[in-house]
Design an enzyme around this catalytic site. Structure first.
Site, PDB file in Angstrom:
ATOM      1  N   HIS A   1       0.850  -1.203   0.000  1.00 23.14           N
ATOM      2  CA  HIS A   1       0.000   0.000   0.000  1.00 23.14           C
ATOM      3  C   HIS A   1       0.887   1.255   0.000  1.00 23.14           C
ATOM      4  O   HIS A   1       1.932   1.285   0.668  1.00 23.14           O
ATOM      5  CB  HIS A   1      -0.914  -0.011   1.232  1.00 23.14           C
ATOM      6  CG  HIS A   1      -2.022   0.986   1.125  1.00 23.14           C
ATOM      7  ND1 HIS A   1      -1.818   2.326   1.311  1.00 23.14           N
ATOM      8  CD2 HIS A   1      -3.323   0.837   0.805  1.00 23.14           C
ATOM      9  CE1 HIS A   1      -2.977   2.971   1.134  1.00 23.14           C
ATOM     10  NE2 HIS A   1      -3.898   2.082   0.821  1.00 23.14           N
TER      11      HIS A   1
ATOM     12  N   GLU B   1      -3.837   1.697  -7.286  1.00 20.26           N
ATOM     13  CA  GLU B   1      -4.273   2.777  -6.411  1.00 20.26           C
ATOM     14  C   GLU B   1      -3.391   4.001  -6.645  1.00 20.26           C
ATOM     15  O   GLU B   1      -2.380   4.178  -5.933  1.00 20.26           O
ATOM     16  CB  GLU B   1      -4.165   2.335  -4.951  1.00 20.26           C
ATOM     17  CG  GLU B   1      -5.049   1.162  -4.600  1.00 20.26           C
ATOM     18  CD  GLU B   1      -5.460   1.194  -3.135  1.00 20.26           C
ATOM     19  OE1 GLU B   1      -6.650   1.172  -2.873  1.00 20.26           O
ATOM     20  OE2 GLU B   1      -4.563   1.292  -2.283  1.00 20.26           O
TER      21      GLU B   1
END
Ligand code: PEP
Length: 217
Positions: free
Chosen positions: A95, A144
Site C-alpha cells: 500500500h 491505487e
C-alpha cells in the site's frame, strides 16, 4: 464473468465498540450474491470480526492490512504471517501509505510476498501505476494512484481500465481499482472490462455506504 471482489481497507480506524456497531449496521444491508467481500481491519480487531462473521454465518473474508517481513522471533511490534493466518486468508501488501510512511522498498515487499506465499495467504498487491514493480507470486493486483487515495478525486474509469489491460496483458489474474471509490462512482469502474473489483478505504468506514457499494459494484 468473474464475481466482483470488494475489499474494505479500514486503515488505522475503529475501536472494538465502533466495530461492533459497524457490524450490526452492516449485516442487514449485506447481500453476498456472486461477490467476494473482504474486510481488512486493524490486527487488534481481527478476532472480534472473525467471531461475529462466524456466529452470523456471513460469507465475508478477512484480510490483514500489512504483514511483517520477518518470521517469528525478536521483532517487537511485528505481526507475522503465521499469526495472520490464524484469522485471515488475505493480506494487503505494498500500500502506498506503507511505502511512504514506513519506507517499504521493493526488497522488503519481496520478503513479505515470500512469507505470504509460504504461509498460504493470498496477497492483494497494491501498485501506484502500471510500471510499479510487482514481486513474483502475486495474482491479485490493486491499482491505487496516489492522487486518488483519500482525496475524493478518483482516477477515470477509462484510465483505470487501460492500466488494467496492461496489467492483465502481463498475465495477472485479477485487477482491482482503488482510490476514492463510493456508491456514486463504483459501477462506472466495475463495468469496465479489465476491472474485477474495488479496494475501498474511507467509504468502507460507513456500513450503510459500504453496503450500497457492494450492491452497486
Ligand atoms: C486505500 O487507501 O486503499 C483507499 C482505497 O482509500 P480511499 O478509498 O479512501 O481513497
Amino acid at each position: 464473468m468473474n464475481p466482483s471482489l470488494i475489499i474494505a481497507n479500514w486503515k488505522s480506524n475503529k475501536t472494538l465498540s465502533e466495530v461492533e456497531d459497524w457490524l450490526e449496521k452492516f449485516s442487514p444491508n449485506y447481500n453476498s450474491i456472486n461477490k467476494t467481500i473482504i474486510i481488512c481491519p486493524s490486527f487488534t480487531l481481527l478476532s472480534e470480526v472473525k467471531s461475529y462473521l462466524e456466529n452470523k454465518k456471513l460469507k465475508i473474508e478477512l484480510g490483514g492490512q500489512n504483514i511483517s517481513q520477518f518470521e517469528n522471533g525478536e521483532y517487537t511490534g511485528e505481526v507475522n504471517a503465521a499469526q495472520i493466518k490464524d484469522f485471515a486468508n488475505y493480506v494487503l501488501v505494498g500500500h502506498s501509505e506503507r511505502r511512504k510512511n514506513f519506507e517499504e522498498t521493493n526488497q522488503i515487499l519481496d520478503q513479505k510476498i515470500n512469507l505470504v506465499k509460504k504461509y498460504g495467504l493470498i496477497p492483494i498487491f497494491c501498485i501506484q501505476g502500471k510500471d510499479t514493480y510487482i514481486p513474483k507470486g502475486v495474482g491479485i493486483v490493486a491499482y491505487e494512484p496516489i492522487f486518488a487515495i483519500g482525496t475524493g478525486n478518483s482516477d477515470t474509469p477509462k484510465n483505470a481500465n487501460e492500466v488494467g489491460l496492461a496489467i492483465k496483458r502481463k498475465g495477472y489474474e485479477k485487477f482491482l481499482y482503488g482510490g476514492s471509490i463510493n456508491s456514486q462512482n463504483v459501477a462506472s469502474f466495475t463495468s469496465m472490462p479489465s476491472i474485477d473489483g474495488v479496494l475501498v478505504g474511507r467509504a468502507s468506514l460507513d456500513p450503510v455506504e459500504f453496503g450500497k457499494i457492494i450492491k452497486l459494484a
